[in-house]
Write an enzyme that holds these catalytic residues in place. Sequence first.
Site, PDB file in Angstrom:
ATOM      1  CD  GLN A 156     -12.726  20.782 -27.907  1.00 31.85           C
ATOM      2  OE1 GLN A 156     -13.211  21.670 -27.228  1.00 31.85           O
ATOM      3  NE2 GLN A 156     -11.437  20.587 -27.986  1.00 31.85           N
ATOM      4  N   GLY A 157     -15.873  16.980 -29.385  1.00 36.02           N
ATOM      5  CA  GLY A 157     -15.958  15.651 -28.771  1.00 36.02           C
ATOM      6  C   GLY A 157     -14.569  15.076 -28.564  1.00 36.02           C
ATOM      7  CB  SER A 184     -13.245  15.067 -22.470  1.00 36.15           C
ATOM      8  OG  SER A 184     -12.512  16.254 -22.535  1.00 36.15           O
ATOM      9  CD  GLU A 194     -11.016  24.225 -25.978  1.00 36.24           C
ATOM     10  OE1 GLU A 194     -10.191  23.294 -26.052  1.00 36.24           O
ATOM     11  OE2 GLU A 194     -12.160  24.084 -25.522  1.00 36.24           O
ATOM     12  CB  SER A 209      -6.472  20.841 -15.762  1.00 35.45           C
ATOM     13  OG  SER A 209      -5.213  20.208 -15.735  1.00 35.45           O
ATOM     14  CG  ASN A 210      -5.203  26.820 -15.180  1.00 36.57           C
ATOM     15  OD1 ASN A 210      -5.761  26.631 -16.268  1.00 36.57           O
ATOM     16  ND2 ASN A 210      -5.251  27.976 -14.544  1.00 36.57           N
ATOM     17  CD  GLU A 211      -4.116  21.561 -11.716  1.00 42.50           C
ATOM     18  OE1 GLU A 211      -4.887  21.385 -12.695  1.00 42.50           O
ATOM     19  OE2 GLU A 211      -4.463  22.188 -10.690  1.00 42.50           O
TER      20      GLU A 211
HETATM   21  C1  FAD Z   1     -17.234  23.300 -18.101  1.00 41.57           C
HETATM   22  C2  FAD Z   1     -16.451  22.318 -18.910  1.00 41.57           C
HETATM   23  C3  FAD Z   1     -16.587  22.295 -20.283  1.00 41.57           C
HETATM   24  C4  FAD Z   1     -15.903  21.357 -21.057  1.00 41.57           C
HETATM   25  N1  FAD Z   1     -16.124  21.298 -22.405  1.00 41.57           N
HETATM   26  C5  FAD Z   1     -15.552  20.313 -23.130  1.00 41.57           C
HETATM   27  C6  FAD Z   1     -15.877  20.139 -24.515  1.00 41.57           C
HETATM   28  O1  FAD Z   1     -16.670  20.898 -25.086  1.00 41.57           O
HETATM   29  N2  FAD Z   1     -15.320  19.103 -25.186  1.00 41.57           N
HETATM   30  C7  FAD Z   1     -14.444  18.255 -24.600  1.00 41.57           C
HETATM   31  O2  FAD Z   1     -13.952  17.359 -25.279  1.00 41.57           O
HETATM   32  N3  FAD Z   1     -14.105  18.374 -23.285  1.00 41.57           N
HETATM   33  C8  FAD Z   1     -14.651  19.380 -22.540  1.00 41.57           C
HETATM   34  N4  FAD Z   1     -14.342  19.505 -21.203  1.00 41.57           N
HETATM   35  C9  FAD Z   1     -13.446  18.534 -20.586  1.00 41.57           C
HETATM   36  C10 FAD Z   1     -12.109  19.105 -20.167  1.00 41.57           C
HETATM   37  O3  FAD Z   1     -11.268  19.308 -21.279  1.00 41.57           O
HETATM   38  C11 FAD Z   1     -11.498  18.115 -19.162  1.00 41.57           C
HETATM   39  O4  FAD Z   1     -12.333  18.170 -17.989  1.00 41.57           O
HETATM   40  C12 FAD Z   1     -10.076  18.440 -18.806  1.00 41.57           C
HETATM   41  O5  FAD Z   1      -9.234  18.236 -19.896  1.00 41.57           O
HETATM   42  C13 FAD Z   1      -9.586  17.597 -17.595  1.00 41.57           C
HETATM   43  O6  FAD Z   1      -9.837  16.245 -17.829  1.00 41.57           O
HETATM   44  P1  FAD Z   1     -10.599  15.357 -16.734  1.00 41.57           P
HETATM   45  O7  FAD Z   1     -11.869  16.067 -16.336  1.00 41.57           O
HETATM   46  O8  FAD Z   1     -10.742  13.972 -17.291  1.00 41.57           O
HETATM   47  O9  FAD Z   1      -9.682  15.355 -15.468  1.00 41.57           O
HETATM   48  P2  FAD Z   1      -8.391  14.410 -15.252  1.00 41.57           P
HETATM   49  O10 FAD Z   1      -7.601  14.361 -16.495  1.00 41.57           O
HETATM   50  O11 FAD Z   1      -8.852  13.133 -14.649  1.00 41.57           O
HETATM   51  O12 FAD Z   1      -7.590  15.242 -14.172  1.00 41.57           O
HETATM   52  C14 FAD Z   1      -7.968  15.251 -12.787  1.00 41.57           C
HETATM   53  C15 FAD Z   1      -7.006  16.189 -12.055  1.00 41.57           C
HETATM   54  O13 FAD Z   1      -5.663  15.673 -12.144  1.00 41.57           O
HETATM   55  C16 FAD Z   1      -4.781  16.659 -12.680  1.00 41.57           C
HETATM   56  N5  FAD Z   1      -3.808  16.028 -13.569  1.00 41.57           N
HETATM   57  C17 FAD Z   1      -4.066  15.074 -14.509  1.00 41.57           C
HETATM   58  N6  FAD Z   1      -2.940  14.731 -15.147  1.00 41.57           N
HETATM   59  C18 FAD Z   1      -1.937  15.504 -14.615  1.00 41.57           C
HETATM   60  C19 FAD Z   1      -0.533  15.629 -14.883  1.00 41.57           C
HETATM   61  N7  FAD Z   1       0.056  14.920 -15.828  1.00 41.57           N
HETATM   62  N8  FAD Z   1       0.154  16.551 -14.156  1.00 41.57           N
HETATM   63  C20 FAD Z   1      -0.436  17.305 -13.217  1.00 41.57           C
HETATM   64  N9  FAD Z   1      -1.772  17.221 -12.906  1.00 41.57           N
HETATM   65  C21 FAD Z   1      -2.498  16.339 -13.602  1.00 41.57           C
HETATM   66  C22 FAD Z   1      -5.694  17.595 -13.470  1.00 41.57           C
HETATM   67  O14 FAD Z   1      -5.147  18.893 -13.555  1.00 41.57           O
HETATM   68  C23 FAD Z   1      -6.957  17.598 -12.631  1.00 41.57           C
HETATM   69  O15 FAD Z   1      -6.848  18.508 -11.560  1.00 41.57           O
HETATM   70  C24 FAD Z   1     -15.016  20.440 -20.425  1.00 41.57           C
HETATM   71  C25 FAD Z   1     -14.842  20.486 -19.038  1.00 41.57           C
HETATM   72  C26 FAD Z   1     -15.562  21.389 -18.279  1.00 41.57           C
HETATM   73  C27 FAD Z   1     -15.374  21.371 -16.777  1.00 41.57           C
END
Ligand code: FAD
Length: 397
Positions: A130-131, A133, A249, A377-379
Site C-alpha cells: 500500500q503506497g 503515506s 484495512e 492513528s487511534n487519535e
Molecule cells: C508499522 C507501520 C506500518 C505501516 N504501513 C503502511 C503501509 O503499508 N502503507 C502506507 O501507506 N502507510 C503505512 N503506515 C503509515 C501509517 O498509516 C501512518 O504512520 C499513520 O497514518 C500516521 O501518519 P504519520 O506517521 O505521518 O503521523 P502524523 O500524521 O504526522 O501524526 C503524528 C501524530 O499526530 C497525531 N495527529 C495528527 N493529526 C491529528 C488530528 N487531526 N487530530 C488528532 N491527532 C492528530 C497522530 O495521531 C500522531 O500521534 C504504516 C505505519 C506503521 C507505523
Amino acid sequence: MTALYAVPLSEEELAFRDDVRLFIAEKLRPEWRGVSELWLRFEMEPLQAWTREVVAKGWATWDWPQEYGGRPMTLMQRYIFNTETALARAPLIPHINLHMVGTLICEFGNAWMKRTLLPRILDCSDFYSQGFSEPEAGSDLAAARTAAVRDGEDYLVNGQKIWSTNAHRANELFTIVRTNPDPASRHRGLSILLIPLDSPGLTVRPIRSIDGLHHLNEVFFDNVRVPAKRLLGEENEGWKYSMLMLAREREAIADLRPTIVMMNDVMEVAREAGLLEDAKIAERAQQLLWELDALEMMELRVLNAVEEKCEDGYEASFLKISGSTLRQEVLQFAREILGPLGAVMPSATAPRSPSGYGEHFVTDALINRAATIYGGSNEIQRNIVGKVAFSRQGPLL
Ligand SMILES: Cc1cc2nc3c(=O)[nH]c(=O)nc-3n(C[C@H](O)[C@H](O)[C@H](O)COP(=O)(O)OP(=O)(O)OC[C@H]3O[C@@H](n4cnc5c(N)ncnc54)[C@H](O)[C@@H]3O)c2cc1C
C-alpha cells in the site's frame, strides 16, 4: 486458554466449524504453521500456497461478485474460519490483495484490470503493498504530493512514499497520487494507480524498525511511466476509493484472533511457570480474558451492523481503537510476567511455541507499539467516531 467462541454456535455453525477443522487437517501442511503470522515472520511461498487452497475452497472471496469468483459466506462462517485458522497458526490470508485491492477492482476497475489482475489476485501471483503515506502526508492523507502527470498513453509519476509495508516482497503498489496540482482541489485532485514495483525509475529502500525486522520501506519515483489502464476508476476520484480501502484495512487490523492467540501463549507461559497461583496475576489475566470475550461479542455485533447497512462507517474505526489497545494491554501483561525474558531481543529464527514465547515477546511487543498508529492513528479514529457521536441523537452502537 480463552474460550474458543464468545458466542454459542448453532448446529449448522458447529457443522461448518467441523468442516473447517477437517480442511485444516487435510490442507494445512505442518511446515506452513506459524510461518506467516502478523509481522514476526513472512514467508511468501506458504502464504501463497495456503491462500490458493482457501480460495479454491471458496472461503476467501465472500465480498467478491460471483461473476469474478465470489462465493458468499455468512458473517458467522467468516468468524469461525478466522478463529479456527488463527488457532491452527495458518498463514494469514493477504487481506490487502483480496479484500482491499480485489474488491475495489471488482467494483471500480476497468475491463483490463478485471480480466488480467483479478485472476492474478486469486491465484496469489500478484502481491500488493500500500503506497499511501508520504513524509508530509500521514494522518493528513489528502496532502499527498506524489505527482502523476498524463503523458500520452501513460502517467509520469514523481515523488516519494514511506512506510510501505512489504514493498520489497510485493510486485504491485496500490498508490495514491496527485493528478490535479491545484491546491483548491485537495481531496478532488487524487487518483489511484496500480504501479508494478519493478518499473524503471522506481526504487524501494528498506526502513529497519525498532523490532529489528525489515517490513517497512520508502519508495521513490523518478519519472516512472505507468500505463493509463492502470488507473483505478475515475481520475481525481481517488479519495473516495482510498476511504473505502482504509475502512476495510481497519476491520482487518481490529481482528481479535491474533490477540487471542497471543493471550493463549501468555497464559501457557504463566501456567508453566506457576504464576497463576499469584492472585494479582490471576486477576489481571482474568480481566484481560473477559475484555477479549466482550470485545469479541462487540466485534460480531458491529460487523453485523456493517453487513446489514452494506457500507463501512465509523464502526471499523471503533473496532480499530478497541482491538489495537487491547492487543497492547495483553503484551504489557506479558512483559510484566515474563521477568528477564521480557527484556531479551529474540533471534529471528527462534520457534514460536507457547514455551518459546518469551523468545518472541519483545519483537511482538515492539511491533505492536505501532498497532495504534498504522491504518490511521487511534487519535484520528477517535475524531471519526466523535464526529458521528456529535451528529447523532441515539446510542452509537
Ligand atoms: C508499522 C507501520 C506500518 C505501516 N504501513 C503502511 C503501509 O503499508 N502503507 C502506507 O501507506 N502507510 C503505512 N503506515 C503509515 C501509517 O498509516 C501512518 O504512520 C499513520 O497514518 C500516521 O501518519 P504519520 O506517521 O505521518 O503521523 P502524523 O500524521 O504526522 O501524526 C503524528 C501524530 O499526530 C497525531 N495527529 C495528527 N493529526 C491529528 C488530528 N487531526 N487530530 C488528532 N491527532 C492528530 C497522530 O495521531 C500522531 O500521534 C504504516 C505505519 C506503521 C507505523
